[in-house]
Design a protein around this motif. Sequence first.
Motif, PDB file in Angstrom:
ATOM      1  N   LEU A  39       0.854  -1.188   0.000  1.00 47.85           N
ATOM      2  CA  LEU A  39       0.000   0.000   0.000  1.00 47.85           C
ATOM      3  C   LEU A  39       0.885   1.233   0.000  1.00 47.85           C
ATOM      4  O   LEU A  39       1.949   1.221   0.611  1.00 47.85           O
ATOM      5  N   LEU A  41       0.990   5.194   1.202  1.00 47.45           N
ATOM      6  CA  LEU A  41       0.304   6.202   2.017  1.00 47.45           C
ATOM      7  C   LEU A  41       1.132   7.479   1.998  1.00 47.45           C
ATOM      8  O   LEU A  41       2.349   7.418   2.096  1.00 47.45           O
ATOM      9  N   ASP A  65      -7.781   2.969  -2.624  1.00 42.94           N
ATOM     10  CA  ASP A  65      -7.559   2.134  -1.446  1.00 42.94           C
ATOM     11  C   ASP A  65      -6.112   1.684  -1.316  1.00 42.94           C
ATOM     12  O   ASP A  65      -5.674   1.301  -0.241  1.00 42.94           O
ATOM     13  N   ARG A  66      -5.399   1.677  -2.417  1.00 46.71           N
ATOM     14  CA  ARG A  66      -4.007   1.200  -2.353  1.00 46.71           C
ATOM     15  C   ARG A  66      -3.003   2.335  -2.504  1.00 46.71           C
ATOM     16  O   ARG A  66      -1.829   2.173  -2.147  1.00 46.71           O
ATOM     17  N   VAL A  68      -3.064   5.872  -1.184  1.00 45.83           N
ATOM     18  CA  VAL A  68      -3.971   6.584  -0.300  1.00 45.83           C
ATOM     19  C   VAL A  68      -3.488   8.009  -0.018  1.00 45.83           C
ATOM     20  O   VAL A  68      -2.402   8.197   0.536  1.00 45.83           O
ATOM     21  N   ASP A  69      -4.304   8.966  -0.379  1.00 41.96           N
ATOM     22  CA  ASP A  69      -4.060  10.351   0.046  1.00 41.96           C
ATOM     23  C   ASP A  69      -4.448  10.454   1.510  1.00 41.96           C
ATOM     24  O   ASP A  69      -5.610  10.296   1.862  1.00 41.96           O
ATOM     25  N   THR A  70      -3.485  10.727   2.346  1.00 43.47           N
ATOM     26  CA  THR A  70      -3.777  10.771   3.786  1.00 43.47           C
ATOM     27  C   THR A  70      -3.975  12.208   4.246  1.00 43.47           C
ATOM     28  O   THR A  70      -3.598  13.143   3.539  1.00 43.47           O
ATOM     29  N   PRO A  71      -4.518  12.383   5.444  1.00 40.86           N
ATOM     30  CA  PRO A  71      -4.486  13.716   6.048  1.00 40.86           C
ATOM     31  C   PRO A  71      -3.037  14.191   6.244  1.00 40.86           C
ATOM     32  O   PRO A  71      -2.098  13.384   6.229  1.00 40.86           O
ATOM     33  N   SER A  73      -0.463  14.743   8.308  1.00 42.12           N
ATOM     34  CA  SER A  73      -0.386  14.218   9.661  1.00 42.12           C
ATOM     35  C   SER A  73       0.698  13.147   9.727  1.00 42.12           C
ATOM     36  O   SER A  73       0.418  11.957   9.636  1.00 42.12           O
ATOM     37  N   ALA A  75       2.791  11.935  12.036  1.00 37.14           N
ATOM     38  CA  ALA A  75       2.739  10.916  13.088  1.00 37.14           C
ATOM     39  C   ALA A  75       1.553   9.991  12.844  1.00 37.14           C
ATOM     40  O   ALA A  75       1.630   8.779  13.074  1.00 37.14           O
ATOM     41  N   GLY A  76       0.461  10.557  12.371  1.00 36.21           N
ATOM     42  CA  GLY A  76      -0.724   9.756  12.052  1.00 36.21           C
ATOM     43  C   GLY A  76      -0.445   8.776  10.929  1.00 36.21           C
ATOM     44  O   GLY A  76      -0.875   7.623  10.975  1.00 36.21           O
ATOM     45  N   ILE A  77       0.289   9.214   9.923  1.00 35.24           N
ATOM     46  CA  ILE A  77       0.598   8.330   8.791  1.00 35.24           C
ATOM     47  C   ILE A  77       1.466   7.163   9.269  1.00 35.24           C
ATOM     48  O   ILE A  77       1.157   5.998   9.030  1.00 35.24           O
ATOM     49  N   GLY A  79       2.018   6.167  12.361  1.00 31.17           N
ATOM     50  CA  GLY A  79       1.320   5.406  13.411  1.00 31.17           C
ATOM     51  C   GLY A  79       0.294   4.440  12.839  1.00 31.17           C
ATOM     52  O   GLY A  79       0.246   3.269  13.231  1.00 31.17           O
ATOM     53  N   THR A  80      -0.523   4.897  11.903  1.00 29.05           N
ATOM     54  CA  THR A  80      -1.505   3.972  11.319  1.00 29.05           C
ATOM     55  C   THR A  80      -0.788   2.915  10.476  1.00 29.05           C
ATOM     56  O   THR A  80      -1.225   1.768  10.429  1.00 29.05           O
ATOM     57  N   LEU A  84      -1.218  -1.137  10.240  1.00 24.06           N
ATOM     58  CA  LEU A  84      -1.382  -1.867   8.979  1.00 24.06           C
ATOM     59  C   LEU A  84      -0.282  -2.915   8.810  1.00 24.06           C
ATOM     60  O   LEU A  84      -0.536  -4.033   8.379  1.00 24.06           O
TER      61      LEU A  84
ATOM     62  N   PRO B 134      -3.081   5.745  16.933  1.00 30.41           N
ATOM     63  CA  PRO B 134      -2.954   5.498  15.490  1.00 30.41           C
ATOM     64  C   PRO B 134      -2.703   4.022  15.156  1.00 30.41           C
ATOM     65  O   PRO B 134      -3.153   3.556  14.108  1.00 30.41           O
ATOM     66  N   ARG B 145      -9.975  -3.463   5.320  1.00 32.44           N
ATOM     67  CA  ARG B 145      -9.485  -3.755   3.967  1.00 32.44           C
ATOM     68  C   ARG B 145      -9.568  -5.249   3.649  1.00 32.44           C
ATOM     69  O   ARG B 145      -9.797  -5.632   2.519  1.00 32.44           O
ATOM     70  N   GLU B 168      -4.521  13.008  15.850  1.00 30.74           N
ATOM     71  CA  GLU B 168      -4.189  12.450  14.541  1.00 30.74           C
ATOM     72  C   GLU B 168      -4.865  11.084  14.373  1.00 30.74           C
ATOM     73  O   GLU B 168      -5.379  10.756  13.300  1.00 30.74           O
ATOM     74  N   PHE B 172      -7.697  10.194  11.536  1.00 27.66           N
ATOM     75  CA  PHE B 172      -7.567   9.065  10.590  1.00 27.66           C
ATOM     76  C   PHE B 172      -8.768   8.126  10.720  1.00 27.66           C
ATOM     77  O   PHE B 172      -9.312   7.660   9.717  1.00 27.66           O
TER      78      PHE B 172
END
Lengths: 339, 351
Positions: A39, A41, A65-66, A68-71, A73, A75-77, A79-80, A84, B134, B145, B168, B172
């Motif tokens: 993926l 991100l 879906d693969r 992905v335009d993220t916010p 962010s 740390a958010g990118i 961290g998520t 994943l 997060p 997914r 954050e 998300f």
Amino acid sequence: MNVKMEKQSEQKQTTHQLTMVQAVSDAMKTMLEIDDTTLLLGEDIGKNGGVFRATEGLQELFGEDRVVDTPLSEAGIVGTAVGLAVNGFKPVVEMQFMGFVYPAYDQIMTHVSRLRMKTMGRFSVPMVIRTPYGAGIRAPEIHSDSAETIFTHMPGIKVVCPATPYDAKGLLIAAIEDPDPVIFMEPMRSYRAQREEVPTGKYTVEIGKGEKIQEGTDVTIIAWGAMVPVAMQAAKQAEERGMSCEVLDLKTLYPLDRDLIAESVQKTGRAVIVHEAHGTGGLGNDILSVINDTSFLYLRAPIERVTGFDVPVPFFALEEHYLPSPKRILQSIEKVVHF
Amino acid sequence: MEEHFPMKKIMDDQGNLIDSSYANDIDEDLVKKLYYHMSRIRLFDRKAISLQRQGRIGTYPPFEGQEASQVGSALALDTDDWLFPTYRDHGAMLTFGSEMTRTFLYWNGRAEGCVPPEGKNIFPAAVPIATQIPHAVGAAWAEKRKGTKNIAIAYFGDGATSEGDFHEGLNFASVFQTPTILFNQNNGYAISVPIEKQMHSKTIAQKGLAYDIPSVRIDGNDVFAVYFETKKAVERARAGEGPSLIEAVTWRTGAHTTADDPSKYRPVGQGDNVVHPIERLENYMKNNDFWDETWIAKMEAELTQEVESALEAMEEYPPAKPEDLFDHVFTNPPSQLVEQKESYLDLIGRE
């Protein structure tokens, strides 16, 4: 280039002429095609194709879906992406510029790099963090940092930095296939500086291995990423003055290719290390340690380092003075050869 | 804002049902299950404090007072869900399936304590505040997914809502509509800083509004409110309706960790009127003829046996191996690391 052409003919692959940024893109496209769990991100990587167009057209091909335009962010990118990665996916994350990675430092330092150790291998983080780095393209403030030692100092993470289109594609595919996290630094001033024959389809360049890109006898010049062409220019000028330079492109910054460094320095007895990050706490010091540990008795002169000064990367009006230049490198070559 | 997020309760401090719509959902089995797990984790918690005092484990952050929040929420999950705890959520982890021996090992400085049972999706306790939020969003996103019905729950405290990773993570979860339960235990203090110095907002639940995340404020010491509200959020997440935020208002009976003294930062008498959540459930059981002395005695004996056995297993666990310092950092350790390991093992003398 001859070595590379041989590699290609062995694999009987067709090639195409690509710039580095196209090669990076081609690596991601190749892995998105081969592996459903890959993926991408990042910020602006979809419709816009990334600020450097490294993901141009990929969202159209592989869907939102693969790719992905993220916010906005970091740390958010990251961290998520940890979530994943531990749950079956291989996120390839784009940090828009290396100077923008700092908000994600906590996630990388406290989780990405050490999750594997602290769970004794139960959870691992097969993630790639791609990040354009370095000065020299007249970018705005904070867009030109070279922060590799933040990550080479972080146990549990590999750091890779190609200098050519061929290596960019092969190393990025190797990074995506690596079971552990990899920081993938892309020298933005080299993104469109040269075209090179790059194989279509999948191939890898081994992480942890550098390459001798010029044979020489008097001094070893050690560089990576955007400093490789600068080191080559200096080597050429030195050659004209009768000094024969061996040039190493390290390609991987952690783990360092100690054998390559040792073999070369033991032959030449002299070394000039070039990097654009600040000297104090810079990776040059680790390379110096490698030479100290492996080749101390072979040295014929103290080792020289040519690095960015110990100042924040300046506004671009002064960046040419901040960056190591062929002139500065040549000065160091002369110093060690005539020691 | 408080009027928009009234504190939901199903039973009062005396154990009377104040929301009769749940009367049919609360049966003896459920009550006993809740009581059993709350008693179990309290016993663990009290044992851990006493072990720390004796120097048999390291610094420990007690969760006594928060048993209803941790048990009610963990029991609302299904076996394949994901749990992302903080260091104060070993009660929830134990309830969801962490091994007690390993939980003791964790507090005795052993990485083995971070390894969940095979097939259990329990993350190691996050020490950096809010960083697990997060992660939970990412793991839930992965489930979405893959097309499963599994969800992820992230635990965090009141102080965590001041961190960037909280915002954050919520953003998300909201943007990608991930099946994530954001479970806040508002125990009034982040170490020594009281909630009114942590935020000017009147509630934590209202912070979900900004992200259009369904949010609810509940009495976190009312185990029924915790259990049923978490269930609702879990069902919404499984149905593809995205994340939920739950603010469970509770009270940390003791210190932040065994290394601090709350009398230094809490006014005398604060919290004295809080009825312990286990006592509250006990009241309910007595009011409803579920209080069975024989069952209680048997349960207590069993739990004591379990905690003692787990402790014994922890203390008899083979000592930590120096190899483990090196072996798990990378899947394939680089030669530098292998050399460091070999030369150190040679120095200290191999077994």
